[in-house]
Design an enzyme around this catalytic site. Structure first.
Site, PDB file in Angstrom:
ATOM      1  N   PHE A 152       0.830  -1.202   0.000  1.00  0.00           N
ATOM      2  CA  PHE A 152       0.000   0.000   0.000  1.00  0.00           C
ATOM      3  C   PHE A 152       0.870   1.259   0.000  1.00  0.00           C
ATOM      4  O   PHE A 152       0.472   2.301  -0.517  1.00  0.00           O
ATOM      5  CB  PHE A 152      -0.971   0.005   1.193  1.00  0.00           C
ATOM      6  CG  PHE A 152      -2.034   1.061   1.049  1.00  0.00           C
ATOM      7  CD1 PHE A 152      -3.001   0.955   0.067  1.00  0.00           C
ATOM      8  CD2 PHE A 152      -2.055   2.174   1.877  1.00  0.00           C
ATOM      9  CE1 PHE A 152      -3.973   1.933  -0.097  1.00  0.00           C
ATOM     10  CE2 PHE A 152      -3.016   3.156   1.724  1.00  0.00           C
ATOM     11  CZ  PHE A 152      -3.989   3.036   0.738  1.00  0.00           C
ATOM     12  N   TYR A 153       2.074   1.167   0.573  1.00  0.00           N
ATOM     13  CA  TYR A 153       3.017   2.284   0.498  1.00  0.00           C
ATOM     14  C   TYR A 153       3.302   2.628  -0.967  1.00  0.00           C
ATOM     15  O   TYR A 153       3.212   3.790  -1.386  1.00  0.00           O
ATOM     16  CB  TYR A 153       4.320   1.925   1.220  1.00  0.00           C
ATOM     17  CG  TYR A 153       5.465   2.870   0.934  1.00  0.00           C
ATOM     18  CD1 TYR A 153       5.412   4.203   1.351  1.00  0.00           C
ATOM     19  CD2 TYR A 153       6.592   2.441   0.229  1.00  0.00           C
ATOM     20  CE1 TYR A 153       6.460   5.084   1.076  1.00  0.00           C
ATOM     21  CE2 TYR A 153       7.641   3.307  -0.039  1.00  0.00           C
ATOM     22  CZ  TYR A 153       7.560   4.633   0.382  1.00  0.00           C
ATOM     23  OH  TYR A 153       8.591   5.498   0.099  1.00  0.00           O
ATOM     24  N   ALA A 154       3.630   1.605  -1.753  1.00  0.00           N
ATOM     25  CA  ALA A 154       3.904   1.817  -3.173  1.00  0.00           C
ATOM     26  C   ALA A 154       2.668   2.361  -3.889  1.00  0.00           C
ATOM     27  O   ALA A 154       2.771   3.253  -4.739  1.00  0.00           O
ATOM     28  CB  ALA A 154       4.356   0.507  -3.813  1.00  0.00           C
TER      29      ALA A 154
END
Length: 323
Positions: A152-154
């Protein structure tokens, strides 16, 4: 020239402000919320160094506070904005995705609306090599598909890129997206592998090597990263849609097993290693094609990997009082 750096107390933000403050024609404004994602004393100590410079102005502020953020834009008439504030970390995003939604997407939108309203001349922002997901075309060029983020960071960083492109298109704002590849160096974050490994090896604690240490990372020394950002400030895109994206990397990937062996050599101490399987959300290899950024900035002499590790270890021992 007035330059705003968001995330100025962060790892890259601190080094960037330190470098830009050497230019007598720049006045640097820093924004940071000093959150407790990691040891706040490290952030405060970075900030103390910056505050000693007379052309540095600090505002403790969260980019999620839209009205407060916009007021700083209204009051200061910034020329350039370099946006480094974000919730970092791949693993943390798996268990705490809401923090990434708030800071990396809502907060980013607040910055975008402010740069549009106050007609910023050039907007430079941080993305990540993580947007490439499990791409297996190496070295990876900027035109490779980034539609399959593994964390989810990406995904939040990919969202930034798409949002920025749309604003650049609609409002004709010059924007530069920088995809950083595994940045390391002095004053690095405690959740990063270099900091963790050095700390644990010194204390005779076990270190975890996922994928049995066969990961490869395009390690990039922080001094090179901030030098590139400095050179980009005066190089906005002149295309019809003035948006550009660059890899920022050494272009020389190293296996984690080699990474650990260099740390052992510099510490003159063997590591106790737990060899573990591949972890969810992890990318196996990163290796950037950096010909595009080299062509623009002329920066090609990247810091030797072993020298960079040596600099970090010397800083670490001094900072944490280890012999």
């Amino acid at each position: 020239m007035k330059i705003l750096v968001t995330g100025c107390s962060g790892f890259i933000g601190f080094h960037l402000c330190n470098l830009l403050l050497k230019n007598k024609n720049y006045k640097i404004y820093g924004i940071d919320n000093l959150n407790n994602y990691y040891d706040t004393s490290l952030k405060k100590n970075r900030l103390k160094i910056l505050k000693k410079k007379n052309k540095f102005v600090f505002y403790k502020l969260d980019i999620c506070s839209h009205k407060l953020l916009e007021k700083k834009f209204a009051d200061n008439n910034f020329d350039i904005v370099i946006h480094l504030a974000a919730q970092a970390g791949v693993r943390y995003s798996i268990s705490n995705p809401e923090k990434y939604l708030k800071s990396n997407i809502d907060g980013f939108f607040n910055v975008l609306t402010s740069i549009q309203k106050y007609k910023i001349k050039h907007f430079i922002f941080a993305s990540t090599s993580s947007v490439y997901g499990s791409n297996n075309k190496f070295p990876t060029s900027e035109n490779v598909s980034t539609d399959k983020p593994l964390s989810f960071y990406a995904a939040s960083k990919k969202s930034n890129e798409v949002m920025a492109y749309s604003f650049s298109n609609i409002f004709n704002i010059p924007m530069t997206c920088l995809r950083f590849f595994t940045v390391y160096g002095e004053y690095g974050r405690p959740d990063m592998s270099l900091h963790k490994f050095v700390s644990k090896i010194i204390q005779n604690k076990n270190i975890d090597l996922f994928n049995k240490g066969n990961h490869q990372r395009d390690f990039t020394y922080v001094g090179d990263v901030v030098e590139i950002i400095k050179r980009i400030i005066k190089n906005p895109s002149t295309e019809k849609i003035p948006y550009q994206v660059f890899n920022v990397a050494s272009g020389k990937p190293k296996k984690l097993l080699y990474f650990v062996s260099v740390i052992e050599k510099k510490l003159n101490k063997k590591a106790n290693i737990n060899f573990l399987d591949l972890q969810q959300g992890d990318v196996v290899k990163t290796h950037a094609n950096q010909s595009k950024i080299t062509k623009l900035t002329g920066h090609a002499n990247y810091t030797d990997f072993e020298k960079g590790i040596d600099k970090f270890i010397k800083w670490f021992k001094k900072y944490y009082n280890h012999k």
